[in-house]
Write a protein that holds these residues in place. Structure first.
Motif, PDB file in Angstrom:
ATOM      1  N   THR A 107       2.135  29.392  67.664  1.00  0.00           N
ATOM      2  CA  THR A 107       3.337  28.896  68.339  1.00  0.00           C
ATOM      3  C   THR A 107       4.370  30.008  68.452  1.00  0.00           C
ATOM      4  O   THR A 107       4.280  31.031  67.780  1.00  0.00           O
ATOM      5  CB  THR A 107       3.965  27.711  67.575  1.00  0.00           C
ATOM      6  OG1 THR A 107       4.449  28.181  66.317  1.00  0.00           O
ATOM      7  CG2 THR A 107       2.955  26.585  67.377  1.00  0.00           C
TER       8      THR A 107
ATOM      9  N   GLY B  65       7.185  30.029  67.276  1.00  0.00           N
ATOM     10  CA  GLY B  65       7.858  30.167  65.994  1.00  0.00           C
ATOM     11  C   GLY B  65       7.024  30.911  64.956  1.00  0.00           C
ATOM     12  O   GLY B  65       7.443  31.068  63.811  1.00  0.00           O
TER      13      GLY B  65
ATOM     14  N   ASN C 139       4.092  29.969  63.725  1.00  0.00           N
ATOM     15  CA  ASN C 139       3.231  29.078  62.941  1.00  0.00           C
ATOM     16  C   ASN C 139       1.969  28.750  63.730  1.00  0.00           C
ATOM     17  O   ASN C 139       1.764  29.268  64.822  1.00  0.00           O
ATOM     18  CB  ASN C 139       3.979  27.807  62.574  1.00  0.00           C
ATOM     19  CG  ASN C 139       5.077  28.065  61.570  1.00  0.00           C
ATOM     20  OD1 ASN C 139       5.836  29.009  61.689  1.00  0.00           O
ATOM     21  ND2 ASN C 139       5.182  27.227  60.575  1.00  0.00           N
TER      22      ASN C 139
ATOM     23  N   PHE D  87      -0.674  25.523  65.227  1.00  0.00           N
ATOM     24  CA  PHE D  87      -0.742  24.126  65.659  1.00  0.00           C
ATOM     25  C   PHE D  87      -2.190  23.853  66.025  1.00  0.00           C
ATOM     26  O   PHE D  87      -2.803  24.635  66.757  1.00  0.00           O
ATOM     27  CB  PHE D  87       0.164  23.905  66.874  1.00  0.00           C
ATOM     28  CG  PHE D  87       0.047  22.534  67.473  1.00  0.00           C
ATOM     29  CD1 PHE D  87       0.688  21.461  66.889  1.00  0.00           C
ATOM     30  CD2 PHE D  87      -0.698  22.330  68.623  1.00  0.00           C
ATOM     31  CE1 PHE D  87       0.591  20.186  67.447  1.00  0.00           C
ATOM     32  CE2 PHE D  87      -0.801  21.069  69.187  1.00  0.00           C
ATOM     33  CZ  PHE D  87      -0.152  19.995  68.594  1.00  0.00           C
TER      34      PHE D  87
ATOM     35  N   THR E 127       5.754  21.957  70.097  1.00  0.00           N
ATOM     36  CA  THR E 127       5.664  21.553  68.697  1.00  0.00           C
ATOM     37  C   THR E 127       7.011  21.740  68.007  1.00  0.00           C
ATOM     38  O   THR E 127       7.948  22.296  68.588  1.00  0.00           O
ATOM     39  CB  THR E 127       4.604  22.399  67.967  1.00  0.00           C
ATOM     40  OG1 THR E 127       5.110  23.719  67.761  1.00  0.00           O
ATOM     41  CG2 THR E 127       3.305  22.455  68.749  1.00  0.00           C
ATOM     42  N   ALA E 128       7.095  21.324  66.769  1.00  0.00           N
ATOM     43  CA  ALA E 128       8.312  21.530  65.982  1.00  0.00           C
ATOM     44  C   ALA E 128       8.581  23.017  65.781  1.00  0.00           C
ATOM     45  O   ALA E 128       9.710  23.417  65.497  1.00  0.00           O
ATOM     46  CB  ALA E 128       8.174  20.834  64.630  1.00  0.00           C
ATOM     47  N   ASN E 129       7.552  23.848  65.950  1.00  0.00           N
ATOM     48  CA  ASN E 129       7.696  25.298  65.789  1.00  0.00           C
ATOM     49  C   ASN E 129       7.637  26.031  67.116  1.00  0.00           C
ATOM     50  O   ASN E 129       7.351  27.227  67.164  1.00  0.00           O
ATOM     51  CB  ASN E 129       6.611  25.825  64.852  1.00  0.00           C
ATOM     52  CG  ASN E 129       6.795  25.297  63.453  1.00  0.00           C
ATOM     53  OD1 ASN E 129       7.833  25.525  62.836  1.00  0.00           O
ATOM     54  ND2 ASN E 129       5.821  24.570  62.945  1.00  0.00           N
TER      55      ASN E 129
END
Length: 79
Positions: A15, A17, A19, A21, A52-54
């Motif tokens: 991602t 961020g 991270n 996924f 995503t959250a990231n």
């Protein structure tokens, strides 16, 4: 009592961020090829479908086809 085998494909992305996924696809085709999986993953990245959250998906991290076998040794009587 029975033996069952299940297959899943786990597609893991990087991602924005930094991270990872993962998407899990149940029962992928037996003859799935790397190039096909990469095309699907790159299409998902280019389409920007998932946020995503990231952050957004930015790259391919990993592709795995996982087989699990379950040997059900005992089924309790139904009451």
């Amino acid at each position: 009592m029975a033996v069952t085998t299940n297959r899943t494909a786990r597609l893991t992305f990087v991602t924005s961020g930094g991270n990872t996924f993962s998407l899990t696809v149940p029962q992928p085709r037996e003859d799935i090829q790397l190039a096909e999986a990469m095309d699907v993953m790159n299409s998902l990245i280019a389409g920007g479908i998932f946020l995503t959250a990231n952050g957004a998906l930015t790259g391919v991290r990993d592709i795995k086809v996982i087989e699990t076998t379950t040997d059900d040794l005992y089924d309790p009587p139904q009451v």
